[in-house]
Scaffold this motif. Structure first.
Motif, mmCIF file in Angstrom:
data_model
loop_
_atom_site.group_PDB
_atom_site.id
_atom_site.type_symbol
_atom_site.label_atom_id
_atom_site.label_comp_id
_atom_site.label_asym_id
_atom_site.label_seq_id
_atom_site.Cartn_x
_atom_site.Cartn_y
_atom_site.Cartn_z
ATOM 1 N N VAL A 64 0.834 -1.206 0.000
ATOM 2 C CA VAL A 64 0.000 0.000 0.000
ATOM 3 C C VAL A 64 0.865 1.251 0.000
ATOM 4 O O VAL A 64 0.580 2.221 -0.716
ATOM 5 N N GLU A 65 1.940 1.239 0.780
ATOM 6 C CA GLU A 65 2.825 2.407 0.827
ATOM 7 C C GLU A 65 3.489 2.646 -0.528
ATOM 8 O O GLU A 65 3.699 3.788 -0.937
ATOM 9 N N SER A 66 3.806 1.577 -1.220
ATOM 10 C CA SER A 66 4.464 1.722 -2.522
ATOM 11 C C SER A 66 3.560 2.407 -3.548
ATOM 12 O O SER A 66 4.038 2.979 -4.526
ATOM 13 N N LEU A 67 2.238 2.359 -3.317
ATOM 14 C CA LEU A 67 1.311 3.005 -4.246
ATOM 15 C C LEU A 67 1.516 4.517 -4.272
ATOM 16 O O LEU A 67 1.408 5.154 -5.316
ATOM 17 N N SER A 68 1.792 5.091 -3.109
ATOM 18 C CA SER A 68 1.929 6.543 -3.040
ATOM 19 C C SER A 68 3.373 7.018 -3.155
ATOM 20 O O SER A 68 3.624 8.161 -3.501
ATOM 21 N N THR A 69 4.323 6.124 -2.870
ATOM 22 C CA THR A 69 5.736 6.535 -2.883
ATOM 23 C C THR A 69 6.486 6.057 -4.122
ATOM 24 O O THR A 69 7.489 6.660 -4.515
ATOM 25 N N ILE A 121 -0.877 -6.195 -5.799
ATOM 26 C CA ILE A 121 -0.848 -4.737 -5.645
ATOM 27 C C ILE A 121 0.548 -4.205 -5.940
ATOM 28 O O ILE A 121 0.719 -3.207 -6.648
ATOM 29 N N ALA A 122 1.558 -4.879 -5.389
ATOM 30 C CA ALA A 122 2.936 -4.434 -5.596
ATOM 31 C C ALA A 122 3.333 -4.492 -7.069
ATOM 32 O O ALA A 122 4.011 -3.590 -7.575
ATOM 33 N N ILE A 157 3.161 6.593 -14.343
ATOM 34 C CA ILE A 157 1.739 6.895 -14.145
ATOM 35 C C ILE A 157 1.470 7.029 -12.651
ATOM 36 O O ILE A 157 1.798 6.143 -11.870
ATOM 37 N N ARG A 158 0.879 8.143 -12.263
ATOM 38 C CA ARG A 158 0.472 8.341 -10.875
ATOM 39 C C ARG A 158 -1.052 8.439 -10.837
ATOM 40 O O ARG A 158 -1.633 9.317 -11.447
ATOM 41 N N GLU A 192 -7.728 7.512 -3.784
ATOM 42 C CA GLU A 192 -6.704 7.241 -2.771
ATOM 43 C C GLU A 192 -7.056 5.944 -2.042
ATOM 44 O O GLU A 192 -8.196 5.768 -1.601
ATOM 45 N N LEU A 193 -6.076 5.033 -1.951
ATOM 46 C CA LEU A 193 -6.328 3.725 -1.347
ATOM 47 C C LEU A 193 -5.669 3.547 0.018
ATOM 48 O O LEU A 193 -5.777 2.473 0.612
#
Length: 254
Positions: free
Chosen positions: A36-41, A105-106, A117-118, A124-125
């Motif tokens: 999940v953290e990797s989605l935003s960072t 997800i990863a 792509i962002r 927001e998840l």
């Protein structure tokens, strides 16, 4: 709360199974948080760690199944010990599938960031991810303490995850209707949110298994009110009316 054991080896074997299961659970919990953290960072180190933990989780699943088979064959456990082992055989499958969903997800996050792509502006998840991670943490804690009431709370908390899943669907659908250029990215978001929702379902399954282990009653498909009633049996400090959700809400979440 284990049965009294005349065999020291028997007790050690049960504790080894329990410890390995909790170790596997800790790895899966880390996988969810990292994914999940990797989605935003876009942190590739987090993504690679998810992949590495997935390999270890798969190995632990096989090891735990083997340990349980040996204990049952050699010691012929009964009562709560047997229920514990049977429940763990089911829960390791739930944990392994949670790991699989985290890996999905990863992998999606890595592909999106490789393509620069962002999708953060679309939906927001992080909040949904925090709910899922918390539920898994709580069910592992309930298992470690053999606390059926805490497990029942996990079942109830799954409603929040389902509600957030529906919210993500509404948001992404709106974006796709308003701007067709967002369709590809929105589908990726739905794919990842669905993975989180499935992890929540697995945590709920595990919670029901904890209740079965302690109380000796299968509460699957019986509704959250009955689950709390069974879980709080012999615990007079818990009100069976604590679940204020209506029956219609339960039907909607199924």
């Amino acid at each position: 709360m284990f049965e009294e054991h005349t065999s020291t080896r028997y007790g050690e074997s049960l504790e080894e199974v329990r410890s390995q299961f909790l170790r596997m659970g800790g790895l899966v919990e880390s996988m969810i948080n990292d994914a999940v953290e990797s989605l935003s960072t876009g942190d590739t180190a987090l993504i690679e760690r998810v992949f590495a933990y997935e390999v270890e989780v798969n190995k632990l699943e096989i090891e735990i199944d083997s340990l349980i088979t040996q204990v049952i064959a050699r010691q012929q456990p009964a009562a709560i010990d047997l229920r514990l082992l049977l429940s763990i055989t089911k829960m390791v499958t739930d944990l392994e599938r949670c790991g699989d969903e985290s890996e999905k997800i990863a992998r999606t996050a890595r592909r999106l960031y490789d393509q620069n792509i962002r999708f953060g502006p679309i939906v927001e998840l992080n909040y949904m991810g925090s709910l899922v991670s918390q539920n898994l943490h709580e069910v592992l804690d309930a298992f470690a303490r053999l606390d059926p009431v805490a497990a029942a709370r996990v079942v109830r908390a799954d409603k929040k995850i389902n509600k957030e899943w529906r919210s993500v669907l509404r948001e992404t659908s709106s974006f796709m209707i308003e701007d067709p250029r967002t369709i590809t990215t929105a589908i990726d978001v739905i794919f990842m949110a669905r993975a989180l929702e499935r992890i929540g379902d697995h945590a709920k399954n595990m919670a029901e298994r904890v209740i079965y282990t302690v109380q000796g009653e299968d509460v699957r498909h019986t509704g959250s009110k009955n689950i709390l009633k069974v879980a709080s049996r012999y615990n007079f400090n818990v009100s069976v009316d604590a679940d204020e959700e209506s029956d219609s809400d339960e039907a909607e979440d199924k």
